[in-house]
Design a protein around this motif. Structure first.
Motif, PDB file in Angstrom:
ATOM      1  N   GLU A  38       9.833  12.369 -34.003  1.00  0.00           N
ATOM      2  CA  GLU A  38       8.581  12.365 -34.771  1.00  0.00           C
ATOM      3  C   GLU A  38       7.348  11.382 -34.196  1.00  0.00           C
ATOM      4  O   GLU A  38       7.336  10.633 -33.784  1.00  0.00           O
ATOM      5  CB  GLU A  38       9.112  11.178 -36.307  1.00  0.00           C
ATOM      6  CG  GLU A  38       8.152  11.140 -37.241  1.00  0.00           C
ATOM      7  CD  GLU A  38       8.604  10.376 -38.366  1.00  0.00           C
ATOM      8  OE1 GLU A  38       7.593   9.881 -38.904  1.00  0.00           O
ATOM      9  OE2 GLU A  38       9.657  10.397 -38.802  1.00  0.00           O
ATOM     10  N   ARG A  39       6.194  12.653 -34.510  1.00  0.00           N
ATOM     11  CA  ARG A  39       5.167  12.006 -33.417  1.00  0.00           C
ATOM     12  C   ARG A  39       4.711  10.561 -33.901  1.00  0.00           C
ATOM     13  O   ARG A  39       4.505  10.135 -35.199  1.00  0.00           O
ATOM     14  CB  ARG A  39       4.045  13.216 -33.900  1.00  0.00           C
ATOM     15  CG  ARG A  39       3.005  12.871 -32.873  1.00  0.00           C
ATOM     16  CD  ARG A  39       1.920  14.056 -32.896  1.00  0.00           C
ATOM     17  NE  ARG A  39       0.825  14.035 -32.089  1.00  0.00           N
ATOM     18  CZ  ARG A  39      -0.314  14.542 -32.121  1.00  0.00           C
ATOM     19  NH1 ARG A  39      -0.318  15.893 -32.627  1.00  0.00           N
ATOM     20  NH2 ARG A  39      -1.385  14.279 -31.210  1.00  0.00           N
ATOM     21  N   GLY A  40       4.487   9.890 -32.836  1.00  0.00           N
ATOM     22  CA  GLY A  40       4.082   8.338 -33.070  1.00  0.00           C
ATOM     23  C   GLY A  40       4.874   7.459 -33.046  1.00  0.00           C
ATOM     24  O   GLY A  40       4.882   6.375 -32.680  1.00  0.00           O
ATOM     25  N   LEU A  41       6.500   7.780 -33.507  1.00  0.00           N
ATOM     26  CA  LEU A  41       7.534   6.939 -33.640  1.00  0.00           C
ATOM     27  C   LEU A  41       8.045   6.479 -32.232  1.00  0.00           C
ATOM     28  O   LEU A  41       8.227   7.256 -31.505  1.00  0.00           O
ATOM     29  CB  LEU A  41       8.439   7.605 -34.363  1.00  0.00           C
ATOM     30  CG  LEU A  41       9.613   6.699 -35.019  1.00  0.00           C
ATOM     31  CD1 LEU A  41       8.726   5.498 -36.019  1.00  0.00           C
ATOM     32  CD2 LEU A  41      10.639   7.453 -35.861  1.00  0.00           C
ATOM     33  N   GLY A  42       8.100   5.302 -31.961  1.00  0.00           N
ATOM     34  CA  GLY A  42       8.537   4.756 -30.794  1.00  0.00           C
ATOM     35  C   GLY A  42       7.302   4.686 -29.582  1.00  0.00           C
ATOM     36  O   GLY A  42       7.877   4.758 -28.464  1.00  0.00           O
ATOM     37  N   LEU A  43       6.212   4.650 -29.831  1.00  0.00           N
ATOM     38  CA  LEU A  43       5.090   4.492 -29.141  1.00  0.00           C
ATOM     39  C   LEU A  43       4.049   3.570 -29.618  1.00  0.00           C
ATOM     40  O   LEU A  43       3.862   3.182 -30.529  1.00  0.00           O
ATOM     41  CB  LEU A  43       4.260   6.161 -29.067  1.00  0.00           C
ATOM     42  CG  LEU A  43       4.761   7.130 -28.594  1.00  0.00           C
ATOM     43  CD1 LEU A  43       3.940   8.491 -28.922  1.00  0.00           C
ATOM     44  CD2 LEU A  43       5.317   6.999 -27.201  1.00  0.00           C
ATOM     45  N   SER A  44       3.650   2.613 -28.474  1.00  0.00           N
ATOM     46  CA  SER A  44       2.782   1.607 -28.994  1.00  0.00           C
ATOM     47  C   SER A  44       1.291   2.425 -29.286  1.00  0.00           C
ATOM     48  O   SER A  44       1.370   3.580 -28.915  1.00  0.00           O
ATOM     49  CB  SER A  44       2.419   0.659 -27.945  1.00  0.00           C
ATOM     50  OG  SER A  44       1.940   1.072 -26.786  1.00  0.00           O
ATOM     51  N   ASP A  45       0.572   1.520 -29.905  1.00  0.00           N
ATOM     52  CA  ASP A  45      -0.619   2.152 -30.764  1.00  0.00           C
ATOM     53  C   ASP A  45      -1.542   3.112 -29.695  1.00  0.00           C
ATOM     54  O   ASP A  45      -1.901   4.171 -29.952  1.00  0.00           O
ATOM     55  CB  ASP A  45      -1.470   1.122 -31.291  1.00  0.00           C
ATOM     56  CG  ASP A  45      -2.637   1.759 -32.235  1.00  0.00           C
ATOM     57  OD1 ASP A  45      -2.171   2.556 -33.093  1.00  0.00           O
ATOM     58  OD2 ASP A  45      -3.661   1.520 -32.137  1.00  0.00           O
TER      59      ASP A  45
END
Length: 171
Positions: A103-110
């Motif tokens: 899911e795009r953005g999930l598991g990434l810092s800002d």
């Protein structure tokens, strides 16, 4: 010297959640694992509109620094990196990072959530250090969970990636 004087146009740094010892560079929504050579012992492996980045970290976080250049950057000092790889890939849509959570953005810092490049063919060079330490800590069960890692400075994670992008020539 400034980023522009180095030919660098963008630089971001953050944490990526690494699950099953991989994370991805994807382009658009129509990417697939088709064509990936799973037998190859490479840091970067290309599929259809995507790149698999192999890690020693599993079920924890790694630090990722991304540098985007106007042209091929100078070679890095190999003595400070355990491993390096380079690949050229065409992306049909905007380029972004993705984790095994898909899911795009999930598991990434800002800072990494906001990272995006235009669709085109890109040269990608990746260097990594801290693999041995990440592997040893993982075997011992001493790597932080994502919830623990999300509150930490990405520089504290043993495995650190430097991913450089520059445009392929339009010949």
């Amino acid at each position: 010297m400034t980023m522009k004087e180095f030919g660098m146009v963008q630089s971001v740094y953050g944490a990526v959640y690494v699950l099953y010892a991989h994370f991805f560079i994807c382009g658009g929504l129509d990417w697939s694992f088709d064509g990936i050579d799973d037998s190859a012992d490479r840091l970067l492996r290309a599929g259809n509109g995507m790149v698999v980045v192999s890690a020693a970290t599993d079920s924890s976080a790694a630090g990722v620094s991304i540098h985007v250049h106007n042209s091929e950057p100078a070679a890095l000092d190999p003595s400070i990196w355990e491993r390096g790889d380079e690949i050229t890939v065409h992306f049909d849509g905007p380029v972004y990072l993705l984790t095994q959570l898909f899911e795009r953005g999930l598991g990434l810092s800002d800072p990494l959530v906001k990272f995006e490049l235009t669709a085109r063919t890109w040269h990608i060079r990746c260097h990594v250090r801290g693999r041995r330490e990440a592997s040893s800590l993982g075997v011992a069960g001493d790597l932080p969970t994502w919830d623990e890692a999300a509150a930490r400075d990405p520089a504290t994670f043993p495995e650190q990636f430097l991913i450089e992008f520059w445009p392929a020539s339009d010949k």
